[in-house]
Design a protein around this motif. Structure first.
Motif, PDB file in Angstrom:
ATOM      1  N   LEU A   7      -9.040 -24.631  -5.760  1.00  0.00           N
ATOM      2  CA  LEU A   7      -9.154 -25.368  -4.503  1.00  0.00           C
ATOM      3  C   LEU A   7      -7.883 -25.174  -3.698  1.00  0.00           C
ATOM      4  O   LEU A   7      -6.778 -25.381  -4.208  1.00  0.00           O
ATOM      5  CB  LEU A   7      -9.376 -26.856  -4.800  1.00  0.00           C
ATOM      6  CG  LEU A   7      -9.521 -27.806  -3.614  1.00  0.00           C
ATOM      7  CD1 LEU A   7     -10.757 -27.455  -2.800  1.00  0.00           C
ATOM      8  CD2 LEU A   7      -9.599 -29.251  -4.104  1.00  0.00           C
ATOM      9  N   VAL A  15     -10.221 -32.344   3.524  1.00  0.00           N
ATOM     10  CA  VAL A  15     -11.243 -31.840   2.608  1.00  0.00           C
ATOM     11  C   VAL A  15     -11.826 -33.024   1.845  1.00  0.00           C
ATOM     12  O   VAL A  15     -11.086 -33.866   1.324  1.00  0.00           O
ATOM     13  CB  VAL A  15     -10.665 -30.813   1.625  1.00  0.00           C
ATOM     14  CG1 VAL A  15     -11.703 -30.425   0.566  1.00  0.00           C
ATOM     15  CG2 VAL A  15     -10.192 -29.570   2.371  1.00  0.00           C
ATOM     16  N   ARG A 182     -14.020 -29.677   5.732  1.00  0.00           N
ATOM     17  CA  ARG A 182     -14.672 -28.883   4.694  1.00  0.00           C
ATOM     18  C   ARG A 182     -15.054 -29.824   3.557  1.00  0.00           C
ATOM     19  O   ARG A 182     -14.305 -30.742   3.218  1.00  0.00           O
ATOM     20  CB  ARG A 182     -13.712 -27.786   4.209  1.00  0.00           C
ATOM     21  CG  ARG A 182     -14.263 -26.804   3.228  1.00  0.00           C
ATOM     22  CD  ARG A 182     -13.395 -25.518   3.213  1.00  0.00           C
ATOM     23  NE  ARG A 182     -11.995 -25.792   3.098  1.00  0.00           N
ATOM     24  CZ  ARG A 182     -11.307 -25.746   1.948  1.00  0.00           C
ATOM     25  NH1 ARG A 182     -11.919 -25.404   0.830  1.00  0.00           N
ATOM     26  NH2 ARG A 182     -10.016 -26.002   1.918  1.00  0.00           N
ATOM     27  N   VAL A 184     -16.297 -29.934  -0.465  1.00  0.00           N
ATOM     28  CA  VAL A 184     -16.369 -29.187  -1.716  1.00  0.00           C
ATOM     29  C   VAL A 184     -17.219 -29.994  -2.689  1.00  0.00           C
ATOM     30  O   VAL A 184     -16.971 -31.189  -2.911  1.00  0.00           O
ATOM     31  CB  VAL A 184     -14.962 -28.953  -2.298  1.00  0.00           C
ATOM     32  CG1 VAL A 184     -15.055 -28.280  -3.665  1.00  0.00           C
ATOM     33  CG2 VAL A 184     -14.130 -28.107  -1.342  1.00  0.00           C
ATOM     34  N   VAL A 193     -16.382 -26.043  -9.233  1.00  0.00           N
ATOM     35  CA  VAL A 193     -16.793 -25.994  -7.835  1.00  0.00           C
ATOM     36  C   VAL A 193     -18.104 -25.223  -7.746  1.00  0.00           C
ATOM     37  O   VAL A 193     -18.182 -24.066  -8.155  1.00  0.00           O
ATOM     38  CB  VAL A 193     -15.718 -25.327  -6.967  1.00  0.00           C
ATOM     39  CG1 VAL A 193     -16.214 -25.164  -5.533  1.00  0.00           C
ATOM     40  CG2 VAL A 193     -14.428 -26.142  -6.992  1.00  0.00           C
ATOM     41  N   THR A 196     -19.169 -24.900  -1.305  1.00  0.00           N
ATOM     42  CA  THR A 196     -18.254 -25.349  -0.256  1.00  0.00           C
ATOM     43  C   THR A 196     -18.975 -25.254   1.066  1.00  0.00           C
ATOM     44  O   THR A 196     -19.628 -24.243   1.353  1.00  0.00           O
ATOM     45  CB  THR A 196     -16.982 -24.487  -0.222  1.00  0.00           C
ATOM     46  OG1 THR A 196     -16.307 -24.574  -1.485  1.00  0.00           O
ATOM     47  CG2 THR A 196     -16.034 -24.962   0.866  1.00  0.00           C
ATOM     48  N   ASP A 198     -18.472 -25.813   5.237  1.00  0.00           N
ATOM     49  CA  ASP A 198     -17.665 -26.101   6.414  1.00  0.00           C
ATOM     50  C   ASP A 198     -18.433 -27.022   7.346  1.00  0.00           C
ATOM     51  O   ASP A 198     -19.657 -26.895   7.494  1.00  0.00           O
ATOM     52  CB  ASP A 198     -17.313 -24.807   7.151  1.00  0.00           C
ATOM     53  CG  ASP A 198     -16.365 -23.925   6.354  1.00  0.00           C
ATOM     54  OD1 ASP A 198     -15.479 -24.476   5.681  1.00  0.00           O
ATOM     55  OD2 ASP A 198     -16.518 -22.691   6.396  1.00  0.00           O
TER      56      ASP A 198
END
Length: 241
Positions: A7, A15, A182, A184, A193, A196, A198
């Motif tokens: 990350l 985030v 963003r 995650v 993860v 992701t 945006d």
């Protein structure tokens, strides 16, 4: 347990970290804060490995963790950066208590206020540090709906005006969409993860921004939450004779 979690947060970025309970969100935050040490890999802030709590970072937990024997003002003062001039300390504390709507409760101890008010005091304590990195572990979970929206607006304003880098751990999809540049997503067993996303809508964002609902549907789908699930049909009942 975390596995394959990589990350990167850009300076001034917000985030949001989403995932089911037990997926490792809080563990990631604690590692970045320097409260836990990784068994493998490393955490860097400004390119420097984190070996202990970082002076530029401030953490707000879901549990406010205030000092029970101090009033709210004294708790906020505890978060001021080292070297803050004595003449300016009272004004700085008063400013942040006013910002979070607690000016009238400066002398109250944590046991004398609600859990939501204690949470706001914890946020004021972190903001008083004027951190470069702000780490938030569901800080608004104990707030009523209206206060939660106000605190989201406050966080957004502070982040944009001060250029703070923010990592927000939350279970609230709408909160993530409202605040994050963003998002995650963490999967579990072991945590990693998995996606992701945006958020292209410019900030500040209205709570009813029309560009957000499609992203909300995408997030729920990736989290495995069905968009619509019809209720099962109840069994037919015979008429009573």
């Amino acid at each position: 347990m975390l596995a394959d979690v990589s990350l990167t947060l850009a300076a001034g970025e917000t985030v949001a970290l989403l995932g089911a309970s037990g997926s490792g969100k809080s563990t990631v935050l604690r590692l970045i804060a320097g409260l836990d040490r990784p068994s493998a890999g490393e955490v860097l802030v400004d390119g420097v490995p984190v070996r202990r709590t970082h002076p530029r970072a401030a953490v707000v937990f879901q549990d406010p963790r205030l000092l029970s024997w101090r009033g709210l003002a004294a708790n906020v003062a505890f978060g001021l950066p080292p070297g803050t001039p004595r003449a300016g300390r009272a004004a700085e504390v008063a400013h942040w208590l006013e910002v979070v709507g607690l000016a009238a409760y400066a002398g109250h101890r944590p046991s004398q206020v609600s859990g939501g008010m204690a949470g706001r005091a914890a946020l004021a304590r972190a903001l008083a540090r004027r951190p470069g990195v702000l780490l938030l572990d569901e800080p608004f979970a104990a707030l009523d709906a209206l206060t939660r929206l106000r605190m989201q607006d406050l966080l957004d304003d502070v982040q944009r005006t001060q250029g703070t880098t923010v990592l927000l751990v939350t279970h609230d999809v709408d909160e993530a969409l409202r605040l994050a540049d963003r998002i995650v997503l963490l999967g579990d067993r072991p945590a990693s993860v998995v996606a992701t996303l945006d958020v292209p809508a410019p900030r500040p964002r209205a709570h009813d921004d029309p560009t957000l609902p499609p992203l909300r549907g995408e997030l729920l789908r990736r989290l495995g939450v069905p968009h619509h699930r019809p209720l099962p049909t109840p069994p037919a009942q015979e008429a009573v004779r």
